[in-house]
Design a protein around this motif. Structure first.
Motif, short mmCIF file in Angstrom:
data_model
loop_
_atom_site.label_atom_id
_atom_site.label_comp_id
_atom_site.label_asym_id
_atom_site.label_seq_id
_atom_site.Cartn_x
_atom_site.Cartn_y
_atom_site.Cartn_z
N MET A 56 0.85 -1.18 0.00
CA MET A 56 0.00 0.00 0.00
C MET A 56 0.88 1.23 0.00
O MET A 56 1.90 1.27 0.67
N GLU A 57 0.48 2.23 -0.72
CA GLU A 57 1.23 3.48 -0.73
C GLU A 57 1.19 4.12 0.65
O GLU A 57 0.21 4.01 1.38
N GLU A 58 2.28 4.81 0.98
CA GLU A 58 2.38 5.44 2.29
C GLU A 58 1.27 6.45 2.52
O GLU A 58 0.75 6.56 3.62
N ASN A 59 0.87 7.19 1.48
CA ASN A 59 -0.18 8.18 1.69
C ASN A 59 -1.53 7.53 1.98
O ASN A 59 -2.40 8.14 2.58
N GLN A 60 -1.69 6.28 1.56
CA GLN A 60 -2.93 5.56 1.90
C GLN A 60 -2.97 5.28 3.41
O GLN A 60 -4.03 5.35 4.00
N TYR A 61 -1.83 4.95 3.99
CA TYR A 61 -1.78 4.76 5.44
C TYR A 61 -2.26 6.04 6.13
O TYR A 61 -3.07 6.00 7.04
N GLY A 62 -1.70 7.14 5.69
CA GLY A 62 -2.04 8.43 6.29
C GLY A 62 -3.52 8.74 6.18
O GLY A 62 -4.13 9.20 7.15
N ARG A 63 -4.09 8.50 5.03
CA ARG A 63 -5.53 8.74 4.85
C ARG A 63 -6.35 7.86 5.78
O ARG A 63 -7.34 8.31 6.35
N ARG A 64 -5.93 6.62 5.90
CA ARG A 64 -6.66 5.70 6.78
C ARG A 64 -6.51 6.10 8.26
O ARG A 64 -7.46 6.05 9.01
N ILE B 15 6.78 8.39 6.37
CA ILE B 15 6.40 7.00 6.55
C ILE B 15 6.48 6.66 8.03
O ILE B 15 7.51 6.86 8.67
N ALA B 16 5.38 6.14 8.57
CA ALA B 16 5.37 5.72 9.97
C ALA B 16 6.10 4.38 10.08
O ALA B 16 5.98 3.52 9.21
N SER B 17 6.85 4.22 11.16
CA SER B 17 7.53 2.95 11.40
C SER B 17 6.49 1.89 11.77
O SER B 17 5.35 2.20 12.12
N GLN B 18 6.90 0.64 11.70
CA GLN B 18 6.02 -0.46 12.08
C GLN B 18 5.56 -0.29 13.53
O GLN B 18 4.40 -0.52 13.86
N GLU B 19 6.49 0.13 14.38
CA GLU B 19 6.17 0.35 15.80
C GLU B 19 5.14 1.46 15.95
O GLU B 19 4.19 1.34 16.74
N GLN B 20 5.32 2.55 15.21
CA GLN B 20 4.36 3.65 15.26
C GLN B 20 2.99 3.21 14.76
O GLN B 20 1.97 3.56 15.35
N LEU B 21 2.98 2.42 13.68
CA LEU B 21 1.70 1.92 13.15
C LEU B 21 0.98 1.06 14.19
O LEU B 21 -0.24 1.15 14.36
N GLN B 22 1.75 0.23 14.90
CA GLN B 22 1.13 -0.61 15.92
C GLN B 22 0.58 0.24 17.06
O GLN B 22 -0.53 0.00 17.54
N THR B 23 1.32 1.25 17.48
CA THR B 23 0.85 2.15 18.54
C THR B 23 -0.40 2.89 18.09
O THR B 23 -1.37 3.01 18.85
N LEU C 95 -6.22 3.60 18.50
CA LEU C 95 -7.50 3.66 17.79
C LEU C 95 -8.39 2.44 18.09
O LEU C 95 -9.53 2.39 17.68
N GLN C 96 -7.81 1.47 18.79
CA GLN C 96 -8.50 0.23 19.15
C GLN C 96 -8.98 -0.52 17.91
O GLN C 96 -10.12 -0.97 17.83
N ILE C 97 -8.06 -0.64 16.95
CA ILE C 97 -8.32 -1.40 15.74
C ILE C 97 -7.15 -2.34 15.50
O ILE C 97 -6.07 -2.15 16.05
N ASP C 98 -7.38 -3.34 14.70
CA ASP C 98 -6.31 -4.25 14.30
C ASP C 98 -5.40 -3.53 13.31
O ASP C 98 -5.89 -2.78 12.46
N ILE C 99 -4.13 -3.78 13.39
CA ILE C 99 -3.19 -3.11 12.49
C ILE C 99 -3.51 -3.43 11.04
O ILE C 99 -3.28 -2.63 10.14
N ASN C 100 -4.06 -4.60 10.77
CA ASN C 100 -4.42 -4.96 9.39
C ASN C 100 -5.53 -4.06 8.85
O ASN C 100 -5.58 -3.79 7.65
N GLU C 101 -6.43 -3.60 9.72
CA GLU C 101 -7.46 -2.64 9.30
C GLU C 101 -6.80 -1.33 8.89
O GLU C 101 -7.19 -0.71 7.91
N LEU C 102 -5.81 -0.94 9.65
CA LEU C 102 -5.08 0.29 9.36
C LEU C 102 -4.38 0.18 8.01
O LEU C 102 -4.32 1.13 7.25
#
Length: 67
Positions: A1-9, A44-52, A57-64
């Protein structure tokens, strides 16, 4: 997934939870400036930042990730 898609989500989930950007940045331990750059896809958020972020947000990282 593109990094900007992470940000939008991230932004969409944050707004869905009605969390202000300043409050959210504090929860995940980064500056508002960095959070803004992540949400705009400029950083780009690190994997650790994405998990945090997912935890706060109380969601699964896969949803993110859109999986």
């Amino acid at each position: 997934m593109e990094e900007n898609q992470y940000g939008r989500r991230i932004r969409a989930f944050r707004k869905l939870k009605r969390i202000q950007q300043t409050e959210f940045a504090k929860y995940i331990g980064i500056s508002v400036t960095i959070l803004g750059r992540i949400e705009r896809g400029e950083k780009i958020a690190s994997q650790e930042q994405l998990q945090t972020i997912a935890d706060v947000l109380q969601i699964d990282i896969n949803e993110l990730k859109g999986e």
